[in-house]
Design a protein around this motif. Structure first.
Motif, PDB file in Angstrom:
ATOM      1  N   ALA A 104       0.855  -1.184   0.000  1.00  0.00           N
ATOM      2  CA  ALA A 104       0.000   0.000   0.000  1.00  0.00           C
ATOM      3  C   ALA A 104       0.889   1.230   0.000  1.00  0.00           C
ATOM      4  CB  ALA A 104      -0.928  -0.010   1.222  1.00  0.00           C
ATOM      5  N   GLY A 105       0.244   2.382   0.009  1.00  0.00           N
ATOM      6  CA  GLY A 105       0.993   3.621   0.065  1.00  0.00           C
ATOM      7  C   GLY A 105       1.364   4.137  -1.307  1.00  0.00           C
ATOM      8  N   PRO A 106       1.785   5.366  -1.407  1.00  0.00           N
ATOM      9  CA  PRO A 106       2.159   5.937  -2.703  1.00  0.00           C
ATOM     10  C   PRO A 106       3.404   5.270  -3.262  1.00  0.00           C
ATOM     11  CG  PRO A 106       2.772   7.421  -0.929  1.00  0.00           C
ATOM     12  CD  PRO A 106       1.983   6.315  -0.294  1.00  0.00           C
ATOM     13  N   ARG A 107       3.423   5.176  -4.572  1.00  0.00           N
ATOM     14  CA  ARG A 107       4.564   4.560  -5.222  1.00  0.00           C
ATOM     15  C   ARG A 107       5.574   5.629  -5.583  1.00  0.00           C
ATOM     16  NH1 ARG A 107       2.267   1.364  -9.949  1.00  0.00           N
ATOM     17  NH2 ARG A 107       0.286   2.118  -9.225  1.00  0.00           N
ATOM     18  N   ASP A 108       6.774   5.464  -5.149  1.00  0.00           N
ATOM     19  CA  ASP A 108       7.856   6.402  -5.421  1.00  0.00           C
ATOM     20  C   ASP A 108       9.082   5.579  -5.805  1.00  0.00           C
ATOM     21  OD1 ASP A 108       8.585   5.279  -3.029  1.00  0.00           O
ATOM     22  OD2 ASP A 108       8.194   7.059  -1.833  1.00  0.00           O
ATOM     23  N   PRO A 109      10.188   6.197  -6.183  1.00  0.00           N
ATOM     24  CA  PRO A 109      11.382   5.413  -6.558  1.00  0.00           C
ATOM     25  C   PRO A 109      11.828   4.429  -5.502  1.00  0.00           C
ATOM     26  CG  PRO A 109      11.628   7.694  -7.228  1.00  0.00           C
ATOM     27  CD  PRO A 109      10.361   7.631  -6.432  1.00  0.00           C
ATOM     28  N   SER A 110      11.599   4.740  -4.230  1.00  0.00           N
ATOM     29  CA  SER A 110      12.041   3.817  -3.180  1.00  0.00           C
ATOM     30  C   SER A 110      11.172   2.575  -3.107  1.00  0.00           C
ATOM     31  CB  SER A 110      12.030   4.525  -1.818  1.00  0.00           C
ATOM     32  OG  SER A 110      10.705   4.933  -1.487  1.00  0.00           O
ATOM     33  N   ALA A 111       9.958   2.649  -3.669  1.00  0.00           N
ATOM     34  CA  ALA A 111       9.061   1.494  -3.631  1.00  0.00           C
ATOM     35  C   ALA A 111       9.101   0.683  -4.919  1.00  0.00           C
ATOM     36  CB  ALA A 111       7.622   1.953  -3.373  1.00  0.00           C
ATOM     37  N   ALA A 112       9.941   1.061  -5.846  1.00  0.00           N
ATOM     38  CA  ALA A 112      10.019   0.344  -7.115  1.00  0.00           C
ATOM     39  C   ALA A 112      10.625  -1.038  -6.899  1.00  0.00           C
ATOM     40  CB  ALA A 112      10.845   1.143  -8.110  1.00  0.00           C
ATOM     41  N   SER A 113      10.213  -1.963  -7.731  1.00  0.00           N
ATOM     42  CA  SER A 113      10.725  -3.323  -7.623  1.00  0.00           C
ATOM     43  C   SER A 113      12.128  -3.401  -8.224  1.00  0.00           C
ATOM     44  CB  SER A 113       9.774  -4.294  -8.329  1.00  0.00           C
ATOM     45  OG  SER A 113       9.738  -4.004  -9.708  1.00  0.00           O
ATOM     46  N   ASP A 114      12.809  -4.472  -7.888  1.00  0.00           N
ATOM     47  CA  ASP A 114      14.151  -4.679  -8.434  1.00  0.00           C
ATOM     48  C   ASP A 114      14.116  -4.843  -9.947  1.00  0.00           C
ATOM     49  OD1 ASP A 114      15.129  -4.526  -5.871  1.00  0.00           O
ATOM     50  OD2 ASP A 114      15.176  -6.702  -5.571  1.00  0.00           O
ATOM     51  N   ALA A 115      13.086  -5.527 -10.454  1.00  0.00           N
ATOM     52  CA  ALA A 115      12.979  -5.711 -11.903  1.00  0.00           C
ATOM     53  C   ALA A 115      12.782  -4.380 -12.616  1.00  0.00           C
ATOM     54  CB  ALA A 115      11.824  -6.652 -12.223  1.00  0.00           C
ATOM     55  N   MET A 116      11.993  -3.490 -12.014  1.00  0.00           N
ATOM     56  CA  MET A 116      11.763  -2.178 -12.610  1.00  0.00           C
ATOM     57  C   MET A 116      13.045  -1.350 -12.623  1.00  0.00           C
ATOM     58  SD  MET A 116       9.066   0.773 -11.411  1.00  0.00           S
ATOM     59  CE  MET A 116       7.701  -0.383 -11.506  1.00  0.00           C
ATOM     60  N   LEU A 117      13.779  -1.376 -11.530  1.00  0.00           N
ATOM     61  CA  LEU A 117      15.028  -0.621 -11.466  1.00  0.00           C
ATOM     62  C   LEU A 117      16.062  -1.177 -12.440  1.00  0.00           C
ATOM     63  CD1 LEU A 117      15.374  -0.095  -7.598  1.00  0.00           C
ATOM     64  CD2 LEU A 117      14.589   1.549  -9.312  1.00  0.00           C
ATOM     65  N   ALA A 118      16.127  -2.515 -12.565  1.00  0.00           N
ATOM     66  CA  ALA A 118      17.062  -3.114 -13.504  1.00  0.00           C
ATOM     67  C   ALA A 118      16.699  -2.752 -14.952  1.00  0.00           C
ATOM     68  CB  ALA A 118      17.086  -4.631 -13.321  1.00  0.00           C
ATOM     69  N   SER A 119      15.399  -2.709 -15.246  1.00  0.00           N
ATOM     70  CA  SER A 119      14.974  -2.332 -16.593  1.00  0.00           C
ATOM     71  C   SER A 119      15.327  -0.887 -16.894  1.00  0.00           C
ATOM     72  CB  SER A 119      13.465  -2.552 -16.745  1.00  0.00           C
ATOM     73  OG  SER A 119      13.134  -3.917 -16.578  1.00  0.00           O
ATOM     74  N   ARG A 120      15.176  -0.011 -15.916  1.00  0.00           N
ATOM     75  CA  ARG A 120      15.537   1.389 -16.124  1.00  0.00           C
ATOM     76  C   ARG A 120      17.037   1.551 -16.366  1.00  0.00           C
ATOM     77  NH1 ARG A 120      11.759   4.720 -11.726  1.00  0.00           N
ATOM     78  NH2 ARG A 120       9.749   4.038 -12.610  1.00  0.00           N
ATOM     79  N   GLN A 121      17.823   0.765 -15.668  1.00  0.00           N
ATOM     80  CA  GLN A 121      19.261   0.824 -15.911  1.00  0.00           C
ATOM     81  C   GLN A 121      19.617   0.333 -17.305  1.00  0.00           C
ATOM     82  OE1 GLN A 121      21.023  -1.418 -12.723  1.00  0.00           O
ATOM     83  NE2 GLN A 121      20.539   0.107 -11.144  1.00  0.00           N
ATOM     84  N   ARG A 122      18.944  -0.722 -17.758  1.00  0.00           N
ATOM     85  CA  ARG A 122      19.209  -1.223 -19.109  1.00  0.00           C
ATOM     86  C   ARG A 122      18.760  -0.225 -20.172  1.00  0.00           C
ATOM     87  NH1 ARG A 122      17.363  -6.166 -16.762  1.00  0.00           N
ATOM     88  NH2 ARG A 122      15.286  -5.816 -17.674  1.00  0.00           N
ATOM     89  N   VAL A 123      17.620   0.422 -19.946  1.00  0.00           N
ATOM     90  CA  VAL A 123      17.149   1.433 -20.904  1.00  0.00           C
ATOM     91  C   VAL A 123      18.129   2.595 -20.971  1.00  0.00           C
ATOM     92  CG1 VAL A 123      15.354   3.152 -21.314  1.00  0.00           C
ATOM     93  CG2 VAL A 123      14.720   0.812 -20.726  1.00  0.00           C
ATOM     94  N   ARG A 124      18.588   3.041 -19.824  1.00  0.00           N
ATOM     95  CA  ARG A 124      19.534   4.166 -19.799  1.00  0.00           C
ATOM     96  C   ARG A 124      20.836   3.791 -20.507  1.00  0.00           C
ATOM     97  NH1 ARG A 124      19.746   4.567 -14.804  1.00  0.00           N
ATOM     98  NH2 ARG A 124      17.961   5.973 -14.556  1.00  0.00           N
ATOM     99  N   ALA A 125      21.330   2.587 -20.263  1.00  0.00           N
ATOM    100  CA  ALA A 125      22.570   2.165 -20.916  1.00  0.00           C
ATOM    101  C   ALA A 125      22.384   2.015 -22.421  1.00  0.00           C
ATOM    102  CB  ALA A 125      23.052   0.847 -20.304  1.00  0.00           C
TER     103      ALA A 125
END
Length: 284
Positions: A192-213
């Protein structure tokens, strides 16, 4: 009772085994699949009085594709799955209803009638009947992969297509693309609670890193085009209109961008390597 006996006797005479998947006898189902090939048609077999021969014609060449009993063709014609064309020689070709039937059969029990009108392919990870699907006809990458140039080669090779699809999957998982409505499919990590960068899943963060690279490797001059093409799924004509490019120029630039993206992912157009792999032995 007489009607039931007549139907049973007719079935015994034909001797056809029903195909559970298509609802047709086995010969009719095979004939329908053979007629679905590009340029396929059926003719009366000159060497068999009660038979049909299927040929695949194209580019001035006709190739044999199998022999079938005439009863299979009669079954497809009676079910409106095939149509007869008259000319110098009578031909049997697949009808639009027949192609729709094959699409429904290929879709299984999931979304048969949706697959009849759309070009559904698996669009995400997962196994089982709930595996997500999407319409490939809406993807400009699939359109480019199916189109061919003057030499008969695809506008987009397999390596570039896979690179674009990999970037599209990462953009989707990373949740970087804006939405036009409420997001009911987001991943909840803490419940529950608002979703912010700290609540992102590991898969989401890994995908963002791959997109940036990937975008950094392609360069700022082509990264915006890849986001429009793979993320927003904009067509080439729309990209040319928005960027005020000359006609048919987006196709060339997109191929350059996707080739650079495939190079970043390490995808090659052809498999290369030694003729025989080195054998490894593990000793306990």
């Amino acid at each position: 009772m007489n009607k039931i006996r007549k139907i049973t006797a007719a079935t015994a005479i034909v001797g056809a085994e029903p195909d559970a998947r298509a609802g047709l006898d086995r010969d009719a189902a095979r004939l329908l699949a053979a007629l679905a090939q590009d340029g396929a048609y059926a003719l009366e077999d000159p060497f068999a009085e009660d038979g049909l021969i299927v040929r695949v014609g194209g580019a001035g060449m006709s190739l044999g594709s199998g022999r079938f009993p005439r009863s299979a063709g009669d079954t497809l014609l009676a079910a409106d799955l095939a149509e007869r064309t008259f000319g110098r020689r009578t031909r049997i070709t697949i009808s639009p209803a027949g192609r729709a039937r094959l699409k429904r059969d290929a879709a299984g029990t999931g979304t048969p009638y949706l697959a009849q009108h759309l070009d559904l392919i698996e669009g995400g990870a997962g196994d089982g009947p709930d595996r997500p699907v999407r319409d490939a006809s809406e993807s400009p990458l699939a359109w480019m992969a199916r189109r061919r140039d003057r030499d008969g080669r695809p506008l987009l090779d397999a390596a570039c297509f896979e690179a674009g699809e990999r970037l599209r999957r990462d953009l989707t998982t990373a949740a970087l693309m804006p939405r036009m409505g409420a997001d009911w499919s987001g991943v909840k990590v803490d419940g529950a609670g608002p979703r912010d960068p700290s609540a992102a899943s590991d898969a989401m963060l890994a995908s963002r890193q791959r997109v940036r690279a990937a975008l950094d490797a392609v360069g700022s001059d082509l990264s915006g085009l890849l986001i429009d093409l793979c993320g927003f799924l904009k067509g080439l004509e729309r990209i040319e209109a928005e960027r005020r490019w000359p006609a048919r120029s987006a196709k060339v630039v997109a191929r350059i961008a996707l080739a650079r993206l495939a190079e970043h992912y390490g995808l090659e157009r052809e498999a290369v390597g030694p003729d025989r792999a080195r054998m490894r032995i593990w000793r306990g």
